[in-house]
Design a protein around this motif. Structure first.
Motif, PDB file in Angstrom:
ATOM      1  N   PHE A 234       0.832  -1.208   0.000  1.00 58.88           N
ATOM      2  CA  PHE A 234       0.000   0.000   0.000  1.00 58.88           C
ATOM      3  C   PHE A 234       0.870   1.262   0.000  1.00 58.88           C
ATOM      4  N   ALA A 235       1.863   1.296   0.899  1.00 58.26           N
ATOM      5  CA  ALA A 235       2.710   2.499   1.017  1.00 58.26           C
ATOM      6  C   ALA A 235       3.465   2.757  -0.287  1.00 58.26           C
ATOM      7  N   HIS A 236       4.004   1.692  -0.887  1.00 60.06           N
ATOM      8  CA  HIS A 236       4.666   1.840  -2.193  1.00 60.06           C
ATOM      9  C   HIS A 236       3.705   2.441  -3.222  1.00 60.06           C
ATOM     10  N   VAL A 238       0.984   4.301  -2.752  1.00 56.80           N
ATOM     11  CA  VAL A 238       0.697   5.716  -2.456  1.00 56.80           C
ATOM     12  C   VAL A 238       1.776   6.604  -3.082  1.00 56.80           C
ATOM     13  N   LEU A 239       3.033   6.204  -2.896  1.00 54.23           N
ATOM     14  CA  LEU A 239       4.134   7.023  -3.414  1.00 54.23           C
ATOM     15  C   LEU A 239       4.210   6.929  -4.937  1.00 54.23           C
TER      16      LEU A 239
ATOM     17  N   MET B 231      -0.474  11.809   3.883  1.00 55.55           N
ATOM     18  CA  MET B 231      -0.457  10.383   3.506  1.00 55.55           C
ATOM     19  C   MET B 231       0.893  10.019   2.876  1.00 55.55           C
ATOM     20  N   LEU B 232       1.497  10.981   2.192  1.00 56.60           N
ATOM     21  CA  LEU B 232       2.796  10.719   1.561  1.00 56.60           C
ATOM     22  C   LEU B 232       3.870  10.520   2.638  1.00 56.60           C
ATOM     23  N   ALA B 235       3.379   7.176   4.224  1.00 55.15           N
ATOM     24  CA  ALA B 235       3.824   6.062   3.378  1.00 55.15           C
ATOM     25  C   ALA B 235       5.346   5.945   3.393  1.00 55.15           C
ATOM     26  N   VAL B 238       6.328   4.298   6.696  1.00 64.78           N
ATOM     27  CA  VAL B 238       6.061   2.848   6.711  1.00 64.78           C
ATOM     28  C   VAL B 238       7.235   2.098   6.069  1.00 64.78           C
ATOM     29  N   LEU B 239       7.677   2.605   4.916  1.00 60.10           N
ATOM     30  CA  LEU B 239       8.761   1.919   4.201  1.00 60.10           C
ATOM     31  C   LEU B 239      10.099   2.101   4.928  1.00 60.10           C
TER      32      LEU B 239
END
Lengths: 394, 394
Positions: A234-236, A238-239, B231-232, B235, B238-239
């Motif tokens: 999900f995070a990937h 979003v970016l 949100m960016l 994200a 998270v990574l």
């Protein structure tokens, strides 16, 4: 007109306002039902007959309901969660004020004027924006609309209390023009120094629900190498969406997320994200969405997760009636003509009826936020302009 | 013993089970209150006196409540949302079965045996794991605990119906040893070929709430360059957490998210994420968390967003009593001794009383998931082992 605007605006200012900021006016929820009652009262005060179309949309009529050759105006009451109070209601309040202005001017319209309150324009409750106008025009089937679920599992059919009626036959004959007034969601009118503008087009746009699936497990004990964590995919994504949109000169946003089980110490089994993507033209939008979904799928392969994508709504490019827009700009003394990347019921209706939109200046450009605002004087100018346009069209 | 285990296990198997998978057994919620009633009934069936400590923890006593020199066993009823049924309840069910086994063996313990049902071990409702044992030992103040809020705004004090009583004076005198039995949350016992093991240590671990703040705005109309989209930053973080944990040989997870307003077409004003981080030693954990938060802050600078971090709980490294662990392993015929990265009430109690844990084999290693499972035969072996240990310690 400014005082009249302030009086009418004040009547609805507290309905659905949330102590945490902005408004909670979900379609067919308590505050929106209160606003509908207010709509009926406003219609009654002006001797306008109110009709429903069986799709959740309300109409107040000066003249014979559904024409022929009626001119439709109005907008919607529902808000995004914690959104501002202008997006939608300004178009309805302005329509009632425009009727008052026409009567003060001694105008007797030659064609019926209808004020619409469309249901679920934001898609904030049932996921499909412009649901009311889509039903009215047949852009979505009653069956599909009836089955749409809100976050509590309530369907649109249940909230409506009936199967939606669906498309109204003979719409193009019954309605000769649509003019929706809306707060601008951007700052173009600020740059142009004009309180009111006319819309030229709506960017094509859509929503895609992305289900990232993995293996639920203990966040403390599961080795990093053994994980299938969908939050990473999900995070990937979003970016990736942000990068691809910037590269394409388009817009992409992931602003809504649901996680299962959403517990601090449990690797999720599911992360559901929604992609909102928009571009100036359809090929650009298609390429953008394709690129984002390709990168999501590739990353899922690396993360040992899964991704399933479901389009929730797709709104094609709208070019409003060019002649009508030019005519309105002329009537309004050379009002500027500008495009928007926000969807509107007017966009849905434009596929069936000559349609135009009026925008009212937004000093900060902010919308879908408690900070959304337009000055009373500009709102009054908008209502006056709408009256002038309705006078010319009827 | 296997049949006895199956009978008792069956009694609670459906309590709090959710149709979407796993269990919803939040502390002091309806299903957990039903389990507490079941606990009282089990105690009554065995003529065990039940006491409460004013902190939400329940105790069933064979012998004089609170000793002196009692041996405490048991575990917790609450689950992570949609977690498995073994994490917690297995320790309580095994304790009742161990009492039965001791009576069948004709044992009369020289010291009291207490079976505990600790409240809010998972922190799934009020955010602080091991809340009950922290209160009992004074590791958290009653004031702080009372004010902890669940997702609906209900405080722990309200749910408890009283101000928590706080630390029990003289705990080290009242209790001579603690032995908590728990399903293993990993596969070490599978690799070792043993149904039951003894814990050596718990990794230091903690939870950090990260508030990423930005500017709420329209997702369709706001230019990418004008956005302050939290949100960016979320994200990226998270990574970053995943990368840093892998590099450190530690564990880091972001598994819980809340977004405001969480609407598809509105750039968030707030994304709140929780970081769960764990490592084999405290310096490694400190470096890991520092690195993640540094990268979050740097990215917020680039995104034009803000980030505020609040530690919600921190559980220091626990080395269980080495002599006790070695003694239990010996009593159990050479059971293996192994560490864990999951937190437990036993870890909190170990700062005050000689404490040990027994782990029961978990064929898949999966926990905090509906897929969590232990074979009935291994559970029975666990209960027998617990009986043997309690016999030796009393």
């Amino acid at each position: 007109m400014t005082a009249a605007f302030q009086r009418l605006w004040q009547e609805i200012a507290t309905i659905g306002r949330d102590p945490r900021g902005g408004y909670l006016r979900y379609a067919l929820s308590e505050p929106e039902l209160v606003l509908r009652d207010w709509f009926r009262n406003q219609a009654a005060r002006r001797d306008l007959a109110v009709t429903e179309d069986g799709n959740g949309n309300l109409f107040a009529w000066w003249g014979r309901p559904w024409g022929p050759d009626a001119v439709l105006t109005g907008s919607h009451f529902d808000s995004v969660p914690h959104g501002g109070g202008y997006d939608g209601p300004l178009g309805i309040v302005s329509a009632f004020l425009a009727v008052d202005a026409l009567r003060e001017r001694g105008v007797t319209p030659g064609r019926p004027i209808g004020i619409a309150a469309f249901v679920e324009e934001e898609g904030g409750r049932f996921g499909v924006p412009c649901l009311g106008s889509r039903l009215l025009t047949g852009a979505i089937t009653p069956e599909k609309a009836a089955g749409l679920c809100d976050r509590d599992g309530v369907t649109f059919g249940e909230a409506l209390g009936a199967r939606p009626a669906g498309a109204l036959p003979g719409l193009a004959r019954r309605v000769s023009a649509v003019v929706e007034l809306h707060i601008e969601q951007g700052k173009a009118l600020v740059d142009l120094g004009a309180p009111v503008g006319v819309a030229s087009a709506i960017w094509p746009h859509g929503r895609w629900r992305m289900d990232f699936t993995g293996t639920g497990d203990h966040a403390g004990t599961t080795r990093m190498a053994d994980r299938h964590d969908p939050m990473l995919t999900f995070a990937h994504t979003v970016l990736a969406a942000n990068e691809e949109a910037r590269a394409a000169g388009a817009h992409a946003t992931v602003a809504r997320v649901e996680v299962e089980p959403n517990a601090t110490n449990a690797i999720p089994s599911l992360v559901r994200g929604w992609l909102d993507a928009r571009a100036a033209d359809t090929p650009t939008l298609d390429r953008l969405v394709e690129a984002v979904l390709k990168r999501a799928t590739e990353q899922a392969g690396r993360d040992g997760t899964g991704v399933v994508v479901e389009p929730e709504s797709l709104s094609p490019e709208v070019a409003f009636d060019t002649a009508l827009a030019a005519r309105l700009a002329g009537i309004l003394g050379g009002a500027p003509i500008l495009p928007t990347s926000a969807g509107h019921d007017a966009g849905v209706l434009s596929a069936h009826v000559p349609t135009a939109m009026l925008f009212v200046r937004n000093p900060t450009g902010v919308s879908h936020s408690p900070a959304e605002h337009a000055p009373d004087e500009d709102c009054a100018a908008g209502a006056e302009s709408l009256a002038t346009v309705l006078e010319a069209l009827t």
